[in-house]
Write an enzyme that holds these catalytic residues in place. Structure first.
Site, PDB file in Angstrom:
ATOM      1  N   ARG A  70      53.219 -12.579  57.149  1.00  0.00           N
ATOM      2  CA  ARG A  70      52.932 -13.363  58.354  1.00  0.00           C
ATOM      3  C   ARG A  70      53.634 -12.795  59.587  1.00  0.00           C
ATOM      4  O   ARG A  70      53.463 -13.303  60.691  1.00  0.00           O
ATOM      5  CB  ARG A  70      53.356 -14.816  58.122  1.00  0.00           C
ATOM      6  CG  ARG A  70      52.503 -15.517  57.057  1.00  0.00           C
ATOM      7  CD  ARG A  70      53.087 -16.879  56.742  1.00  0.00           C
ATOM      8  NE  ARG A  70      52.908 -17.817  57.832  1.00  0.00           N
ATOM      9  CZ  ARG A  70      53.619 -18.930  57.997  1.00  0.00           C
ATOM     10  NH1 ARG A  70      54.573 -19.221  57.128  1.00  0.00           N
ATOM     11  NH2 ARG A  70      53.382 -19.744  59.001  1.00  0.00           N
ATOM     12  N   LYS A  71      54.442 -11.749  59.376  1.00  0.00           N
ATOM     13  CA  LYS A  71      55.157 -11.151  60.517  1.00  0.00           C
ATOM     14  C   LYS A  71      54.250 -10.189  61.270  1.00  0.00           C
ATOM     15  O   LYS A  71      53.467  -9.452  60.672  1.00  0.00           O
ATOM     16  CB  LYS A  71      56.403 -10.411  60.045  1.00  0.00           C
ATOM     17  CG  LYS A  71      57.489 -11.339  59.542  1.00  0.00           C
ATOM     18  CD  LYS A  71      58.688 -10.565  59.042  1.00  0.00           C
ATOM     19  CE  LYS A  71      59.684 -11.505  58.391  1.00  0.00           C
ATOM     20  NZ  LYS A  71      60.709 -10.819  57.611  1.00  0.00           N
ATOM     21  N   ASP A 113      57.725 -10.880  77.119  1.00  0.00           N
ATOM     22  CA  ASP A 113      57.666 -11.913  76.076  1.00  0.00           C
ATOM     23  C   ASP A 113      56.385 -12.745  76.189  1.00  0.00           C
ATOM     24  O   ASP A 113      55.766 -13.098  75.179  1.00  0.00           O
ATOM     25  CB  ASP A 113      58.904 -12.816  76.169  1.00  0.00           C
ATOM     26  CG  ASP A 113      59.054 -13.714  74.938  1.00  0.00           C
ATOM     27  OD1 ASP A 113      58.688 -13.284  73.833  1.00  0.00           O
ATOM     28  OD2 ASP A 113      59.516 -14.856  75.094  1.00  0.00           O
TER      29      ASP A 113
END
Lengths: 245, 245
Positions: free
Chosen positions: B196-197, B152
C-alpha cells in the site's frame, strides 16, 4: 478580507488603523522598533507559556539565549539583497518592502506560534511550537508542509548561528500526525561540518517527550546563495538571522 | 487585523461583509457551493495564466483533468474526522469548523497561487505555482518551507489519486532559490508501489524548463492514518481529495 475591510472603512471616512504588530514608531526620535513575534501573546496555550517560562529560566545563567523573531527584514537588509541577488523582473523595491517572512505571515494564533532558544556551547536550537487553525492538512492535524516549515526555521537558524547558511537538503520522516492546536518541541542539533557545509539533525516531540512525531535531517550549504558578510552571526541572538526566524 | 477591522465595523453599526470566497449560498435551495481556489484570479501573472490555458486545452480530450481546490473540508468530512481521529483536548467541533487548509490560508495573491492538473494514465500530477509576497524566506526568495508545502500538496494529491495516502517521508534537494513572484512548474510522478506504500518523484522547474530549482521524493503510507473508506478516490478529480489541495 483585509482589502475589503480597509475599503469599507475608507468609504466610511474612518482613518486606517495601525497595522498590528508591524512597527512601533517612537515619535520623539522616529526610530522604528519592529515587533518581536517570539514573545507570548493571548493565543498561546498554557503548555506553550509554561515551556516558554522554563526556557527563559534557562537563559538566566547565559547558557541559553532566546532569539527574537520578526515579520520583515530591515530596510537596509532588503536594499542590499535587492541590489545583489534579486531579479528586477520579479521584484521591485516596493514589492520587496511588502514581502513578509513566511513563518510569520499568518495572523496571531492562526498560524505558526513559536519561540526559539539557542544553546551556543551545545550547538542546539529548540523551537517551542503551537500550530494554529490555519495550518491544517488532514482535518484536525498540522499540514506536512507546515511541519517542514517549522523544521526548516529551526534547523536553518541553528545553522545560521554558525555563519552563513542556506538549506540544500531537508529529509523528513513523518511518524505520527501532529494534532492542530497542540504544542510540540522541535529540537535541532549541529551534528557534523564538512568544509562550509553543515549537517543538522532534528526531532519534533510532544512536551512530555513520550511521542516522537517527526524526525529530520538538514544539510546547509552557504554556496547556494552567497550572503553578504554583514549577515555573519558570530554571536547568535545578538546579531540574529535576518531572514530565517 | 481581521478582528480589529471587524470590531471597528461593528462599532460603526456596519453589518459584516460576506467572507471573500468562503462559500456561495444559493438562497433558492440553501445549497452551499464552496469557492474553487484553483481558478485564475487577478493576482495571477501572465505566465501563470498562459500555462493554465495550455493545460486547460490538454484537458479537452480527457487525458488531463483539472482538480478543484478548497479552503475548507465539507461539514460531513469534518464531523467524520472529528469522531474518528481527533483528540477533543485539542480540537472541539467549533474549532474544527474554523480550521483552514494551510496551502489556501493566505489572502489572494499573497500566498500560494496554484492550479493542479492530473494525468491518470501517466499517473502524473502537475502543479502550476506562483509564490506570493508572504512566502518569503531569504529576502526576495520563496521560503524552503513554502517550497516543501507545494511539493507536499502536489505529491500528496498524486498519491491520493491512487487511493488513501498520507506522507511518510519527504526528501527535498534545494538546488537553486526560487524568486518570489515567479511562476514554476511542480511535476510529480508515481514511480513505484510496494504493497500500500507509494513512491513519488517530484521536480520544481522554471516555465521554460531550463532551470531545475528543486528535486524531491515522497513516500506515502496509508497506515499512518487510516482514512475512512468514503475518501477513496478511484476517479481523481471527480471525487477529489478533501484535504490535500
Amino acid at each position: 478580507m483585509l482589502r475589503s475591510c480597509a475599503t469599507r472603512l475608507r468609504a466610511l471616512g474612518v482613518p486606517p488603523a495601525r497595522r498590528p504588530g508591524a512597527v512601533w514608531r517612537l515619535f520623539s526620535s522616529e526610530k522604528i522598533i519592529p515587533k518581536d513575534y517570539g514573545l507570548p501573546n493571548p493565543s498561546w496555550s498554557k503548555d506553550l507559556r509554561l515551556l516558554f517560562d522554563q526556557f527563559m529560566k534557562k537563559c538566566e545563567d547565559g547558557s541559553w539565549k532566546r532569539l527574537p523573531s520578526y515579520r520583515q527584514s530591515s530596510t537596509q537588509t532588503l536594499k542590499n539583497f535587492q541590489t545583489r541577488f534579486v531579479d528586477p523582473r520579479f521584484m521591485n523595491e516596493e514589492q520587496m518592502s511588502k514581502a513578509q517572512q513566511f513563518s510569520r505571515s499568518l495572523e496571531e494564533g492562526l498560524g505558526f506560534e513559536y519561540a526559539l532558544f539557542y544553546n551556543k556551547v551545545e550547538k542546539r536550537m529548540v523551537c517551542l511550537f503551537q500550530g494554529g487553525l490555519h495550518l491544517q492538512g488532514v482535518p484536525g492535524f498540522v499540514h506536512g508542509g507546515a511541519i517542514a516549515t517549522i523544521i526548516d526555521v529551526t534547523t536553518g537558524t541553528c545553522a545560521f548561528a554558525e555563519g552563513v547558511a542556506m538549506t540544500a537538503n531537508l529529509n523528513i520522516n513523518y511518524k505520527k500526525p501532529i494534532p492542530l492546536g497542540s504544542v510540540v518541541v522541535v529540537t535541532s542539533q549541529l551534528s557534523k561540518t564538512e568544509g562550509r557545509k553543515l549537517f543538522i539533525s532534528c526531532t519534533v516531540q510532544s512536551v512530555d517527550e513520550k511521542t516522537l512525531y517527526t524526525q529530520a535531517t538538514a544539510k546547509e550549504n552557504p554556496e547556494l546563495l552567497t550572503l553578504p558578510l554583514y549577515f555573519r552571526s558570530s554571536e547568535c541572538g545578538l546579531n540574529h538571522p535576518p531572514h530565517l526566524t
